[in-house]
Design a protein around this motif. Structure first.
Motif, mmCIF file in Angstrom:
data_model
loop_
_atom_site.group_PDB
_atom_site.id
_atom_site.type_symbol
_atom_site.label_atom_id
_atom_site.label_comp_id
_atom_site.label_asym_id
_atom_site.label_seq_id
_atom_site.Cartn_x
_atom_site.Cartn_y
_atom_site.Cartn_z
ATOM 1 N N ALA A 88 148.282 28.924 37.014
ATOM 2 C CA ALA A 88 149.197 29.306 36.069
ATOM 3 C C ALA A 88 149.756 30.704 37.144
ATOM 4 C CB ALA A 88 149.022 29.605 35.198
ATOM 5 N N ALA A 89 151.163 30.460 37.090
ATOM 6 C CA ALA A 89 152.128 31.532 37.966
ATOM 7 C C ALA A 89 152.762 32.087 36.881
ATOM 8 C CB ALA A 89 152.785 30.984 38.794
ATOM 9 N N ASP A 90 153.130 33.453 36.869
ATOM 10 C CA ASP A 90 153.786 34.017 35.905
ATOM 11 C C ASP A 90 155.286 33.910 35.977
ATOM 12 O OD1 ASP A 90 151.633 35.565 35.081
ATOM 13 O OD2 ASP A 90 151.758 37.283 36.698
ATOM 14 N N GLY A 91 155.795 33.493 37.137
ATOM 15 C CA GLY A 91 157.181 33.076 37.196
ATOM 16 C C GLY A 91 157.404 31.795 38.274
ATOM 17 N N ALA A 92 158.404 31.217 38.237
ATOM 18 C CA ALA A 92 158.646 29.982 38.903
ATOM 19 C C ALA A 92 158.159 30.353 40.355
ATOM 20 C CB ALA A 92 160.181 29.635 38.985
ATOM 21 N N SER A 93 157.484 29.394 40.938
ATOM 22 C CA SER A 93 156.843 29.599 42.397
ATOM 23 C C SER A 93 156.831 28.059 43.091
ATOM 24 C CB SER A 93 155.518 30.129 42.191
ATOM 25 O OG SER A 93 154.555 30.310 43.526
#
Length: 269
Positions: free
Chosen positions: A32-37
């Motif tokens: 899971a990434a905190d922001g769009a990646s």
């Protein structure tokens, strides 16, 4: 996909790792990434593209992929054995043989969370490798390599056509095949976390050897029996290890300087 019983497994680079249970009862692994990646999207694209090599491709299945989350099956760990190593060697050879027809890939690439230039190119491979893999990471690593180290890698780039050996068609490679990205299950070995692209098949074997892998001799022997490697391939291992070592200098600094310089010297013979 809804998840429950989420267990935090820590972090890696710029994303978090979790174990969870899916709504259908399956145990899953989650990045899971905190922001769009673009990193997770590239990983999912690479896994699916490697799986296109055929039903026996040794690649983990993608259950869900988005900009902020990647969901994969939870792989129960197994002990490496001669049988599973030999199976993996044969399956890796078959995956490589499913040529994509060009070097690079039709998506923006990453290795760890550093960008990779995946510009598609019909070759030849030596110039593609020099321009898309060595030169960009030499620029990133130059400050830690020092002038002498930079010059050695520049010499490899200048002499790449001679050093690369006989021409081979593009192979469907994992691209970041260190031993941690080879997961041993009770039945087989499975690839995870690729920087997949059309490249040189010797690159995957060289990367697997870089930090050591269980049953490496059996993997190589089974691979070579299924798809004989070109004469002199062992001499070219340092050439293929040079890119991942430059990546390590870019990520972790001067601690990988000596190993990178040794690889450049080895590549030059």
């Amino acid at each position: 996909m809804r998840l429950r019983d989420v267990v935090d497994l820590g972090t890696s680079h710029s994303w978090s790792l979790q174990r969870a249970t899916a709504d259908d009862g399956r145990e899953v692994f989650v990045k899971a990434a905190d922001g769009a990646s673009g990193v997770l999207a590239a990983e999912a694209a690479g896994l699916r593209w490697l799986a296109e090599a055929g039903p026996d491709a040794p690649v983990v299945e993608v259950l869900e992929a988005g900009e902020r989350r990647l969901v994969l099956p939870w792989l129960e760990p197994g002990v490496p054995t001669a049988r599973t190593a030999e199976r993996f060697g044969r399956e890796l050879a078959a995956m490589h043989a499913a040529s994509p027809g060009a070097y690079g890939a039709p998506w923006e690439g990453y290795i760890a969370d550093l960008p990779l230039d995946n510009t598609l190119d019909e070759g030849p491979w030596p110039r593609w490798y020099a321009e898309r893999r060595l030169a960009p990471f030499l620029r990133r690593a130059a400050g830690d390599l020092g002038a002498d180290g930079v010059r050695l890698v520049e010499r490899v780039i200048e002499e790449i056509d001679v050093l690369a050996g006989a021409a081979e068609p593009p192979a469907r490679i994992h691209g970041d095949l260190w031993s941690g990205n080879l997961r041993w299950t009770p039945d087989r070995a499975v690839l995870i976390d690729p920087a997949a692209h059309g490249g040189h098949r010797e690159s995957d074997l060289a990367m697997l050897a870089l930090f050591g892998a269980p049953e490496m001799d059996r993997i190589v022997a089974a691979y070579d029996e299924a798809a004989p490697l070109a004469p002199g391939w062992r001499d070219r291992v340092p050439l293929h290890q040079l890119h991942p070592l430059l990546v390590h200098v870019a990520l972790y600094g001067v601690s990988y300087r000596i190993a990178t310089i040794e690889a450049a010297v080895g590549a030059l013979g």
